[in-house]
Write a protein that holds these residues in place. Structure first.
Motif, PDB file in Angstrom:
ATOM      1  N   HIS A 231       0.861  -1.182   0.000  1.00  0.00           N
ATOM      2  CA  HIS A 231       0.000   0.000   0.000  1.00  0.00           C
ATOM      3  C   HIS A 231       0.901   1.238   0.000  1.00  0.00           C
ATOM      4  N   THR A 232       1.364   1.635  -1.170  1.00  0.00           N
ATOM      5  CA  THR A 232       2.301   2.753  -1.255  1.00  0.00           C
ATOM      6  C   THR A 232       1.688   3.930  -1.988  1.00  0.00           C
ATOM      7  N   ALA A 233       2.264   5.077  -1.768  1.00  0.00           N
ATOM      8  CA  ALA A 233       1.726   6.297  -2.381  1.00  0.00           C
ATOM      9  C   ALA A 233       2.115   6.421  -3.847  1.00  0.00           C
ATOM     10  N   HIS A 234       3.179   5.733  -4.262  1.00  0.00           N
ATOM     11  CA  HIS A 234       3.703   5.978  -5.610  1.00  0.00           C
ATOM     12  C   HIS A 234       3.527   4.811  -6.570  1.00  0.00           C
ATOM     13  N   THR A 235       2.859   3.720  -6.155  1.00  0.00           N
ATOM     14  CA  THR A 235       2.601   2.607  -7.062  1.00  0.00           C
ATOM     15  C   THR A 235       1.190   2.082  -6.843  1.00  0.00           C
ATOM     16  N   PRO A 236       0.595   1.458  -7.880  1.00  0.00           N
ATOM     17  CA  PRO A 236      -0.740   0.870  -7.717  1.00  0.00           C
ATOM     18  C   PRO A 236      -0.711  -0.249  -6.685  1.00  0.00           C
ATOM     19  N   GLU A 237      -1.786  -0.446  -5.964  1.00  0.00           N
ATOM     20  CA  GLU A 237      -1.884  -1.498  -4.965  1.00  0.00           C
ATOM     21  C   GLU A 237      -2.354  -2.799  -5.602  1.00  0.00           C
ATOM     22  N   ALA A 238      -1.850  -3.906  -5.072  1.00  0.00           N
ATOM     23  CA  ALA A 238      -2.301  -5.210  -5.546  1.00  0.00           C
ATOM     24  C   ALA A 238      -3.606  -5.613  -4.888  1.00  0.00           C
ATOM     25  N   MET A 239      -3.898  -5.022  -3.725  1.00  0.00           N
ATOM     26  CA  MET A 239      -5.099  -5.381  -2.981  1.00  0.00           C
ATOM     27  C   MET A 239      -5.905  -4.125  -2.693  1.00  0.00           C
ATOM     28  N   ARG A 240      -7.189  -4.319  -2.533  1.00  0.00           N
ATOM     29  CA  ARG A 240      -8.072  -3.193  -2.245  1.00  0.00           C
ATOM     30  C   ARG A 240      -8.625  -3.312  -0.831  1.00  0.00           C
TER      31      ARG A 240
ATOM     32  N   ALA B 278      -7.350  -2.430   3.586  1.00  0.00           N
ATOM     33  CA  ALA B 278      -6.351  -1.836   4.468  1.00  0.00           C
ATOM     34  C   ALA B 278      -5.243  -2.848   4.746  1.00  0.00           C
ATOM     35  N   PRO B 279      -4.002  -2.390   4.939  1.00  0.00           N
ATOM     36  CA  PRO B 279      -2.904  -3.323   5.201  1.00  0.00           C
ATOM     37  C   PRO B 279      -3.062  -4.017   6.537  1.00  0.00           C
ATOM     38  N   ARG B 280      -2.669  -5.287   6.562  1.00  0.00           N
ATOM     39  CA  ARG B 280      -2.652  -5.993   7.838  1.00  0.00           C
ATOM     40  C   ARG B 280      -1.496  -5.460   8.682  1.00  0.00           C
ATOM     41  N   ILE B 281      -1.530  -5.696   9.950  1.00  0.00           N
ATOM     42  CA  ILE B 281      -0.472  -5.289  10.851  1.00  0.00           C
ATOM     43  C   ILE B 281       0.163  -6.550  11.433  1.00  0.00           C
ATOM     44  N   ASP B 282       1.486  -6.701  11.226  1.00  0.00           N
ATOM     45  CA  ASP B 282       2.175  -7.824  11.849  1.00  0.00           C
ATOM     46  C   ASP B 282       3.513  -7.347  12.414  1.00  0.00           C
ATOM     47  N   ARG B 283       4.463  -8.242  12.578  1.00  0.00           N
ATOM     48  CA  ARG B 283       5.675  -7.922  13.329  1.00  0.00           C
ATOM     49  C   ARG B 283       6.466  -6.754  12.742  1.00  0.00           C
ATOM     50  N   HIS B 284       6.513  -6.653  11.427  1.00  0.00           N
ATOM     51  CA  HIS B 284       7.282  -5.559  10.839  1.00  0.00           C
ATOM     52  C   HIS B 284       6.421  -4.317  10.621  1.00  0.00           C
ATOM     53  N   GLY B 285       5.123  -4.400  10.802  1.00  0.00           N
ATOM     54  CA  GLY B 285       4.297  -3.210  10.833  1.00  0.00           C
ATOM     55  C   GLY B 285       3.317  -3.015   9.714  1.00  0.00           C
ATOM     56  N   GLY B 286       3.563  -3.529   8.513  1.00  0.00           N
ATOM     57  CA  GLY B 286       2.663  -3.278   7.402  1.00  0.00           C
ATOM     58  C   GLY B 286       2.516  -4.504   6.516  1.00  0.00           C
ATOM     59  N   GLU B 287       2.225  -4.302   5.253  1.00  0.00           N
ATOM     60  CA  GLU B 287       1.972  -5.394   4.321  1.00  0.00           C
ATOM     61  C   GLU B 287       3.147  -5.548   3.365  1.00  0.00           C
ATOM     62  N   VAL B 288       3.475  -6.808   3.037  1.00  0.00           N
ATOM     63  CA  VAL B 288       4.586  -7.083   2.131  1.00  0.00           C
ATOM     64  C   VAL B 288       4.136  -8.086   1.068  1.00  0.00           C
ATOM     65  N   TYR B 289       4.894  -8.128  -0.035  1.00  0.00           N
ATOM     66  CA  TYR B 289       4.581  -9.079  -1.105  1.00  0.00           C
ATOM     67  C   TYR B 289       5.155 -10.467  -0.831  1.00  0.00           C
ATOM     68  N   VAL B 290       6.434 -10.545  -0.439  1.00  0.00           N
ATOM     69  CA  VAL B 290       7.080 -11.848  -0.326  1.00  0.00           C
ATOM     70  C   VAL B 290       7.746 -12.103   1.022  1.00  0.00           C
ATOM     71  N   TYR B 291       8.179 -11.084   1.708  1.00  0.00           N
ATOM     72  CA  TYR B 291       8.979 -11.267   2.920  1.00  0.00           C
ATOM     73  C   TYR B 291       8.214 -12.066   3.979  1.00  0.00           C
ATOM     74  N   ARG B 292       8.833 -13.161   4.443  1.00  0.00           N
ATOM     75  CA  ARG B 292       8.251 -14.055   5.444  1.00  0.00           C
ATOM     76  C   ARG B 292       6.867 -14.571   5.043  1.00  0.00           C
ATOM     77  N   ARG B 293       6.674 -14.818   3.735  1.00  0.00           N
ATOM     78  CA  ARG B 293       5.416 -15.388   3.260  1.00  0.00           C
ATOM     79  C   ARG B 293       5.641 -16.707   2.516  1.00  0.00           C
ATOM     80  N   PRO B 294       6.617 -17.539   2.911  1.00  0.00           N
ATOM     81  CA  PRO B 294       6.869 -18.777   2.154  1.00  0.00           C
ATOM     82  C   PRO B 294       5.654 -19.694   2.161  1.00  0.00           C
ATOM     83  N   GLY B 295       5.340 -20.240   0.979  1.00  0.00           N
ATOM     84  CA  GLY B 295       4.202 -21.143   0.842  1.00  0.00           C
ATOM     85  C   GLY B 295       2.875 -20.457   0.653  1.00  0.00           C
ATOM     86  N   GLN B 296       2.795 -19.179   0.954  1.00  0.00           N
ATOM     87  CA  GLN B 296       1.550 -18.439   0.771  1.00  0.00           C
ATOM     88  C   GLN B 296       1.427 -17.993  -0.689  1.00  0.00           C
ATOM     89  N   PRO B 297       0.224 -17.761  -1.177  1.00  0.00           N
ATOM     90  CA  PRO B 297       0.064 -17.364  -2.582  1.00  0.00           C
ATOM     91  C   PRO B 297       0.583 -15.954  -2.836  1.00  0.00           C
TER      92      PRO B 297
END
Length: 254
Positions: free
Chosen positions: A196-205, A207-226
């Motif tokens: 969810h960035t100000a300068h690029t289109p979002e992949a999802m419509r 609000a970002p989830r909140i986890d250990r690093h604070g926001g939403e990511v594409y690949v980091y710590r998402r092994p096996g997830q789509p």
């Protein structure tokens, strides 16, 4: 917070007692960040150099200064606020020559306005090392951490193992500009969010989830997830002693 103030500095833990004695009672003239290094510049040409490493952390608040708890490396207090440091890799007082020696060995810092992408590219474009490793090499790009290294390569559609010399200067500048914008947004928001960035289109419509690093990511710590873009499972590997994550469909080998 403390610029222009005469500050008190001590080391309740004792490990920084000698250094604290050198700068306590001096005026803090300026604070400078360069990559993962922080410099507090004091009157009398002395600088307090801090590198948090993996376990260092700051805490701060308004006066009065609370009683020290646990392994408190350094404590600073000024006119209205206090600052505490724990667990840092480096906490030392340096001369101007020693500060310059640290600056010289660092690469370009995307957060600094005096940084130059093409200066960094001179190292990247002549290297057979993987882009993932180059982004984490502090002599090439100062301040880029593990999350940003993984995420910016996904956003660029590049496999982590792509050699630096396989990309041209224009493509590197695109990667650099994206990294710079993401890091600056992270500073403003106080969290890392590469989706969810100000300068690029979002992949999802949503609000970002909140986890250990604070926001939403594409690949980091998402092994096996789509993958959020194509649905392929995110892969996990290791390179240069660090964890890497990527989508084999969106990030093609070059």
């Amino acid at each position: 917070m403390f610029a222009g103030q005469v500050v008190d500095v001590d080391s309740p833990q004792g490990r920084f007692a000698d250094g604290a004695g050198l700068v306590s009672g001096r005026r803090l003239e300026d604070t400078e960040a360069y990559g993962k290094h922080l410099f507090h510049h004091f009157a009398g040409e002395l600088s307090l150099h801090i590198h948090l490493g993996l376990y260092g952390k700051f805490a701060d608040g308004e006066l009065p200064v609370p009683a020290p708890v646990g392994q408190l490396r350094m404590r600073m207090s000024g006119d209205a606020h206090w600052l505490e440091l724990r667990g840092s890799t480096a906490c030392e007082v340096l001369s101007p020559v020693e500060v310059d020696a640290i600056r010289v060995r660092l690469g370009q810092d995307p957060l600094r306005d005096d940084a130059d992408a093409l200066t960094a590219y001179r190292k990247v474009g002549s290297s057979s090392k993987a882009l993932f490793a180059l982004l984490l090499d502090q002599t090439v790009v100062a301040g880029c951490g593990l999350i940003y290294a993984n995420e910016v390569l996904f956003r660029a559609g590049l496999a982590p193992a792509t050699p630096g010399r396989a990309i041209g200067a224009a493509q590197w500048v695109e990667i650099w500009d994206d990294l710079r914008a993401l890091m600056k947004e992270g500073v403003v928001r106080g969290r890392i969010d590469t989706v969810h960035t100000a300068h690029t289109p979002e992949a999802m419509r949503r609000a970002p989830r909140i986890d250990r690093h604070g926001g939403e990511v594409y690949v980091y710590r998402r092994p096996g997830q789509p993958c959020l873009v194509c649905g392929s499972p995110i892969l996990r590997g290791e390179m240069a002693g660090r964890n890497l994550y990527w989508c084999a469909t969106c990030q093609k080998d070059r």
